[in-house]
Structure formats: C-alpha cells, structure tokens
Enzyme design. Structure first.
Site, short mmCIF file in Angstrom:
data_model
loop_
_atom_site.label_atom_id
_atom_site.label_comp_id
_atom_site.label_asym_id
_atom_site.label_seq_id
_atom_site.Cartn_x
_atom_site.Cartn_y
_atom_site.Cartn_z
N LYS A 154 -7.42 1.21 -2.93
CA LYS A 154 -6.90 0.60 -1.70
C LYS A 154 -6.88 1.60 -0.56
O LYS A 154 -7.28 1.28 0.57
CB LYS A 154 -5.50 0.05 -1.96
N LYS A 176 -0.11 5.69 8.52
CA LYS A 176 0.58 5.87 7.24
C LYS A 176 -0.40 5.89 6.08
O LYS A 176 -0.34 6.75 5.19
CB LYS A 176 1.62 4.75 7.07
N THR A 179 0.86 -1.18 0.00
CA THR A 179 0.00 0.00 0.00
C THR A 179 0.89 1.23 0.00
O THR A 179 1.54 1.55 1.01
CB THR A 179 -0.92 0.02 1.23
#
Length: 294
Positions: A171, A239, A96
């Site tokens: 995502k 993150k 990711t």
C-alpha cells in the site's frame, strides 16, 4: 448475514460501511464525531458508544482511520477494540499505517485468541461509493477466506499477499507511485501551459495517451479547473510518504525520486495547501515558475 462492527466514518469509511449494509449485513458503527454517523444510522445501522462495545457484539470488526496513532487508540485504548474481544473474532484494519504500528496491534489481538487482517485499499472516494475498490490483504489465510465475501461487497479487485505485513508495504509503495505521478503530471502540465497550450486540452491528451492511467483520468478535472477540493489531501500523502521512507530504511532501499516529490508536498503544505487534494502540486509549480492562468 454477518454481524459487522465499523470504526471510522470518514471520506472512505462512510461509503464502505454503507456498502456492507446494502449487502444485507448487520452493521454497528462508532466514530469519534457521532454526527458523521447520521447518514448510515438513518439507513439502518446501529450505534455503539465505544469501540469496546463494538468488539463485544460483533464478529467482524473493521477499522478505517486516519493514521497509526488513531488505530492504536481505537484498538489498544481502555475502551478500545482489544478490551472487548472474545476468542475467534476477526479484526480488519483498512487504514494506511506503518508495518511497525500494525505489528503492535496484531500482537494484542492475537493474545486474545483472535485474528488480525491488514486490508488497506486502493482507489478514490468515488470507487468506495461504487464498491469497486482494490483491497490488499495480508494476515491469517483462514481468516481472509472468512472475510472475503465482505471484501467483495466493498471492492472489485481482491489480492491476498501473505501472512504478515505485506499489505502494508505494498500500500505504501502504491501511494508513493501515486504521489510521484502527480508531480510528473504537474511538471508536464506547467511546461505545456507556459508554451501557450490550453490546460484542459493538455490534460485530455495526457489521459488518452500512452502515459494515461486511471489516476490521470481521475485528476484531469481538478488540474484543468484549478479547483483542488480534496479527495486525498496533501497532509495525508505526506504522512504516507513518511511511512514509506521508514519502511525503505527498514529494508535498505533508496528512494531518490520519492524524496524530491516529498519536498514538493512540503512546499504545498507550507503555502497553505495542506488540506487541498495532492494534485495541487500543479498549482505549486505554477507559482514557482511565475505562471498565472489567464
């Protein structure tokens, strides 16, 4: 049988690469900490000393790493994947990372006359072990068709989303929903707890109700027990939220609820819970509301 290289043997990469090995493919692995490769090497995988060596010897090169800087290091570094590529190979990143970071890697791979697929996954470590992940893919369609049997060895649900960075954006969108859902669950649980309800029963009712979801089902045991061993940590969720905010800025999208949840994650990290599972947001809110479980 495909000649597959796998870079990154963390909580997700380890079981995913094992599933490719179980499917009968030749798998060569590399990880910064070699000890993490012991299990898959014992099962028949080969070891490479550098990502460059993997690219030299394999036709499909997978990366599954923690973040964008690590992806760029293992692909664009002196002994990285790009340095070992020859034409017509396919590099597949399942991490990711941001669209911006992804584009840099794509350009370098395309310059070597190879193709780059962005293929982040949806699902937990349990789904990775069971080869039932969802796999979101974008990039060259012909390369996707070649890689599809490999994806099917790791995941139950396959989605081809377009020719560029579409998989990255989706995502991040999904992870935002996951994080926000965890904060909503925290607020509902703490309200019920403070009113005297049993937390285990509360979580069971939630999981079986109209607001139930696979995520609520996965997390009910952690929230009920108060044992927040990380399947996906607060730090990693922070993150991903930050990457989502960068994408939102790029596409001119307001994300007010996401912003509130990001602050809750920050509170978790600031109180020493950064390495706990992100569902620890329930515990953070319990503390904020002065509630101690009996």
């Amino acid at each position: 049988m495909a000649k597959i290289g796998w870079i990154g043997l963390g909580n997700m990469g380890n079981p995913m690469s094992k599933n490719l090995l179980k499917a009968g493919h030749e798998v060569t692995v590399w990880n910064r900490t070699k000890a993490k490769a012991d299990e898959i090497l014992a099962e028949g995988a080969k070891w490479a000393d550098t990502p460059k060596e993997i690219a030299e010897t394999c036709d499909f090169i997978f990366t599954m790493v923690a973040d964008g800087p690590t992806l760029q290091s293992v692909t664009l570094g002196e002994n990285g994947v790009v340095a070992g590529l020859s034409s017509s190979k396919i590099v597949i990143d399942m991490s990711t990372v941001s669209p911006e970071e992804s584009i840099k890697v794509n350009d370098a791979i395309e310059a070597k006359e190879c193709k780059f697929l962005r293929a982040p996954v949806t699902g937990s470590t349990v789904l990775a072990q069971n080869a039932t992940l969802g796999i979101l893919t974008s990039g060259d369609r012909a390369a996707y068709d070649k890689a599809l049997p490999l994806f099917e060895a790791m995941g139950k649900n396959q989605f081809y989303l377009g020719g560029s960075e579409e998989a990255r954006v989706l995502k991040l969108s999904l992870n935002v929903m996951i994080g926000v859902t965890s904060q909503m669950m925290a607020e509902a649980v703490v309200l019920a707890e403070k009113a005297g309800l049993d937390v285990a029963q509360v979580c069971e009712v939630m999981a079986g109700s109209a607001v139930g979801s696979p995520l609520v089902g996965y997390k009910k045991a952690l929230v009920s027990s108060g044992d927040y061993k990380a399947a996906f940590s607060v730090k990693l969720m922070m993150k991903d939220f930050d990457l989502a905010f960068a994408a939102a800025k790029q596409y001119d999208v307001a994300m007010p609820v996401t912003a509130v949840t990001r602050q809750a994650l920050q509170a978790a990290a600031a109180t020493g819970r950064g390495d706990k599972d992100f569902s620890v947001l329930t515990q953070v809110l319990e503390d904020q509301c002065g509630y101690k479980r009996p």
